[in-house]
Motif scaffolding. Structure first.
Motif, mmCIF file in Angstrom:
data_model
loop_
_atom_site.group_PDB
_atom_site.id
_atom_site.type_symbol
_atom_site.label_atom_id
_atom_site.label_comp_id
_atom_site.label_asym_id
_atom_site.label_seq_id
_atom_site.Cartn_x
_atom_site.Cartn_y
_atom_site.Cartn_z
ATOM 1 N N ILE A 2 0.844 -1.178 0.000
ATOM 2 C CA ILE A 2 0.000 0.000 0.000
ATOM 3 C C ILE A 2 0.893 1.246 0.000
ATOM 4 C CG2 ILE A 2 -1.756 1.306 1.253
ATOM 5 C CD1 ILE A 2 -2.826 -1.350 0.259
ATOM 6 N N ASP A 3 0.656 2.147 -0.935
ATOM 7 C CA ASP A 3 1.275 3.467 -0.901
ATOM 8 C C ASP A 3 0.333 4.380 -0.129
ATOM 9 O OD1 ASP A 3 3.219 2.417 -2.559
ATOM 10 O OD2 ASP A 3 2.388 3.320 -4.385
ATOM 11 N N LEU A 4 0.820 4.939 0.969
ATOM 12 C CA LEU A 4 0.003 5.797 1.813
ATOM 13 C C LEU A 4 0.475 7.238 1.693
ATOM 14 C CD1 LEU A 4 -2.060 6.440 4.034
ATOM 15 C CD2 LEU A 4 -0.322 5.753 5.719
ATOM 16 N N HIS A 5 -0.377 8.078 1.161
ATOM 17 C CA HIS A 5 -0.109 9.506 1.058
ATOM 18 C C HIS A 5 -0.732 10.155 2.297
ATOM 19 C CE1 HIS A 5 1.321 9.207 -3.152
ATOM 20 N NE2 HIS A 5 0.577 8.116 -3.095
ATOM 21 N N TYR A 6 0.118 10.741 3.133
ATOM 22 C CA TYR A 6 -0.228 10.896 4.547
ATOM 23 C C TYR A 6 0.360 12.153 5.144
ATOM 24 C CZ TYR A 6 0.813 9.737 9.525
ATOM 25 O OH TYR A 6 0.971 9.745 10.882
ATOM 26 N N TRP A 7 -0.390 12.726 6.082
ATOM 27 C CA TRP A 7 0.174 13.697 7.002
ATOM 28 C C TRP A 7 -0.402 13.416 8.387
ATOM 29 C CZ3 TRP A 7 4.571 15.690 6.717
ATOM 30 C CH2 TRP A 7 4.968 16.752 7.529
ATOM 31 N N THR A 9 -2.424 14.124 10.764
ATOM 32 C CA THR A 9 -3.710 14.648 11.205
ATOM 33 C C THR A 9 -4.560 13.489 11.713
ATOM 34 O OG1 THR A 9 -4.868 14.308 9.119
ATOM 35 C CG2 THR A 9 -3.562 16.338 9.328
ATOM 36 N N PRO A 10 -5.686 13.778 12.376
ATOM 37 C CA PRO A 10 -6.554 12.664 12.780
ATOM 38 C C PRO A 10 -6.950 11.754 11.623
ATOM 39 C CG PRO A 10 -7.190 14.630 13.974
ATOM 40 C CD PRO A 10 -6.140 15.056 12.974
ATOM 41 N N ASN A 11 -7.272 12.317 10.484
ATOM 42 C CA ASN A 11 -7.656 11.471 9.358
ATOM 43 C C ASN A 11 -6.486 10.639 8.847
ATOM 44 O OD1 ASN A 11 -10.335 12.262 9.405
ATOM 45 N ND2 ASN A 11 -9.998 13.970 7.997
ATOM 46 N N GLY A 12 -5.301 11.193 8.881
ATOM 47 C CA GLY A 12 -4.131 10.411 8.507
ATOM 48 C C GLY A 12 -3.874 9.270 9.477
ATOM 49 N N HIS A 13 -4.010 9.546 10.765
ATOM 50 C CA HIS A 13 -3.761 8.518 11.778
ATOM 51 C C HIS A 13 -4.696 7.322 11.622
ATOM 52 C CE1 HIS A 13 -0.962 11.126 13.714
ATOM 53 N NE2 HIS A 13 -1.836 11.887 14.338
ATOM 54 N N LYS A 14 -5.905 7.547 11.148
ATOM 55 C CA LYS A 14 -6.842 6.434 10.992
ATOM 56 C C LYS A 14 -6.221 5.306 10.167
ATOM 57 C CE LYS A 14 -10.904 9.445 10.562
ATOM 58 N NZ LYS A 14 -11.970 9.833 9.606
ATOM 59 N N PHE A 18 -4.980 1.308 11.053
ATOM 60 C CA PHE A 18 -5.411 0.069 10.396
ATOM 61 C C PHE A 18 -4.231 -0.729 9.875
ATOM 62 C CE2 PHE A 18 -6.713 -2.899 7.291
ATOM 63 C CZ PHE A 18 -7.983 -3.302 7.656
ATOM 64 N N LEU A 19 -3.343 -0.069 9.159
ATOM 65 C CA LEU A 19 -2.237 -0.785 8.533
ATOM 66 C C LEU A 19 -1.350 -1.464 9.565
ATOM 67 C CD1 LEU A 19 -1.395 1.871 5.819
ATOM 68 C CD2 LEU A 19 -2.454 -0.364 5.429
ATOM 69 N N GLU A 20 -1.138 -0.806 10.696
ATOM 70 C CA GLU A 20 -0.327 -1.415 11.749
ATOM 71 C C GLU A 20 -1.069 -2.576 12.411
ATOM 72 O OE1 GLU A 20 2.772 -1.041 12.510
ATOM 73 O OE2 GLU A 20 3.201 0.637 11.176
ATOM 74 N N GLU A 21 -2.357 -2.435 12.631
ATOM 75 C CA GLU A 21 -3.125 -3.535 13.216
ATOM 76 C C GLU A 21 -3.148 -4.756 12.296
ATOM 77 O OE1 GLU A 21 -4.637 -4.080 16.095
ATOM 78 O OE2 GLU A 21 -4.742 -2.112 17.053
ATOM 79 N N ALA A 22 -3.344 -4.508 11.012
ATOM 80 C CA ALA A 22 -3.489 -5.609 10.059
ATOM 81 C C ALA A 22 -2.161 -6.195 9.618
ATOM 82 C CB ALA A 22 -4.270 -5.127 8.832
ATOM 83 N N GLY A 23 -1.073 -5.483 9.868
ATOM 84 C CA GLY A 23 0.232 -5.960 9.437
ATOM 85 C C GLY A 23 0.431 -5.888 7.938
ATOM 86 N N LEU A 24 -0.279 -4.987 7.272
ATOM 87 C CA LEU A 24 -0.101 -4.846 5.831
ATOM 88 C C LEU A 24 1.164 -4.039 5.544
ATOM 89 C CD1 LEU A 24 -3.686 -3.954 4.550
ATOM 90 C CD2 LEU A 24 -2.431 -6.074 4.152
ATOM 91 N N PRO A 25 1.959 -4.462 4.592
ATOM 92 C CA PRO A 25 3.131 -3.653 4.227
ATOM 93 C C PRO A 25 2.698 -2.372 3.544
ATOM 94 C CG PRO A 25 2.893 -5.509 2.724
ATOM 95 C CD PRO A 25 1.871 -5.707 3.801
ATOM 96 N N ALA A 74 -13.730 5.805 3.394
ATOM 97 C CA ALA A 74 -13.740 4.885 2.258
ATOM 98 C C ALA A 74 -12.499 4.005 2.257
ATOM 99 C CB ALA A 74 -13.833 5.670 0.952
ATOM 100 N N ILE A 75 -11.371 4.583 2.641
ATOM 101 C CA ILE A 75 -10.128 3.806 2.697
ATOM 102 C C ILE A 75 -10.220 2.735 3.782
ATOM 103 C CG2 ILE A 75 -7.653 3.917 3.188
ATOM 104 C CD1 ILE A 75 -7.748 6.803 2.021
ATOM 105 N N LEU A 76 -10.721 3.096 4.961
ATOM 106 C CA LEU A 76 -10.869 2.103 6.031
ATOM 107 C C LEU A 76 -11.777 0.965 5.597
ATOM 108 C CD1 LEU A 76 -11.210 4.292 9.262
ATOM 109 C CD2 LEU A 76 -9.298 2.789 8.660
ATOM 110 N N LEU A 77 -12.896 1.295 4.979
ATOM 111 C CA LEU A 77 -13.821 0.254 4.533
ATOM 112 C C LEU A 77 -13.175 -0.624 3.474
ATOM 113 C CD1 LEU A 77 -16.588 -1.049 4.638
ATOM 114 C CD2 LEU A 77 -17.415 0.714 3.055
ATOM 115 N N TYR A 78 -12.456 -0.017 2.540
ATOM 116 C CA TYR A 78 -11.768 -0.787 1.495
ATOM 117 C C TYR A 78 -10.768 -1.756 2.111
ATOM 118 C CZ TYR A 78 -8.542 -1.877 -2.297
ATOM 119 O OH TYR A 78 -7.731 -2.537 -3.187
ATOM 120 N N LEU A 79 -9.963 -1.272 3.037
ATOM 121 C CA LEU A 79 -8.940 -2.120 3.645
ATOM 122 C C LEU A 79 -9.569 -3.233 4.488
ATOM 123 C CD1 LEU A 79 -6.349 0.614 4.675
ATOM 124 C CD2 LEU A 79 -6.141 -1.029 2.792
#
Length: 214
Positions: A2-7, A9-14, A18-25, A74-79
């Motif tokens: 997953i390429d995560l475009h991020y800063w 912020t609360p929305n970024g932290h969401k 998820f990615l850390e919980e799921a162990g997705l690279p 939408a990203i959380l639901l997709y993941l």
């Protein structure tokens, strides 16, 4: 991957939650909103609303071309659907998760965001606006507190994307003039999520990207 475009912020932290919980690279591509990098043409191709976060899934489950998504809910639901994690698989459980995810997207996030703006960032202090958004934030905390009175997590016994969407906004409670002691069920829930190893890792990512970020 997953390429995560991020800063940071609360929305970024969401999404890092998820990615850390799921162990997705995943690979983080910082988008420094303080420098208006969210308006760069390359970013706008994947996030036309010029807001973080956005992702590009290089290996979608249909085996097709990479897929890009914007909007944190939408990203959380997709993941969650991609991995089969952090969303209930039965009809009623799934709808419990989704309605609280949408509650955050349509209520807590926008109201707390306006709270942040008028209490911290607005060039003119407007007492009516400040009171309006502090009061509405408090009302929403009360809704969440009542919801958590008889359950460990927002959608029931299991941690879900609903919790992941809400937690980063509650983490900014000092910015919102909210005292968690006034909301004991929220406070208990908040402390439990804060202590999760994946939460610790997610917020460590933020510190690497933007040292001193809340």
């Amino acid at each position: 991957m997953i390429d995560l475009h991020y800063w940071t912020t609360p929305n970024g932290h969401k999404i890092t939650l998820f990615l850390e919980e799921a162990g997705l690279p995943y690979t983080v591509f910082p988008v420094n909103i303080g420098k208006n990098e969210q308006f760069e043409p390359a970013f706008l191709k994947i996030s036309p609303n010029n807001r973080i976060p956005a992702i590009v899934d290089q290996a979608p489950s249909d085996g097709g071309e990479p897929i890009s998504l914007f909007e944190s809910g939408a990203i959380l639901l997709y993941l969650a659907e991609k991995t089969g994690q952090f969303i209930a698989q039965d009809l009623r459980g799934r709808e419990e998760v989704l309605q609280w995810l949408f509650w955050q997207m349509g209520g807590l996030g926008p109201m707390a965001g306006q709270n942040h703006h008028f209490t911290r960032a607005a060039p003119e202090k407007l007492p009516y606006a400040i009171k309006r958004y502090i009061d509405e934030t408090a009302r929403l905390y009360g809704v969440l507190d009542r919801r958590l009175a008889d359950r460990d997590f927002v959608a029931g016994a299991e941690y879900s994307i609903a919790d992941m969407s809400i937690y980063p906004w509650i983490a900014r409670h000092p910015w919102q003039s909210q005292d968690l002691a006034d909301f004991p069920n929220v406070q208990r829930w908040y402390e439990a999520i804060k202590a999760r190893p994946a939460t610790v890792r997610a917020y460590a990512v933020a510190q690497r990207i933007n040292p001193g970020a809340p």
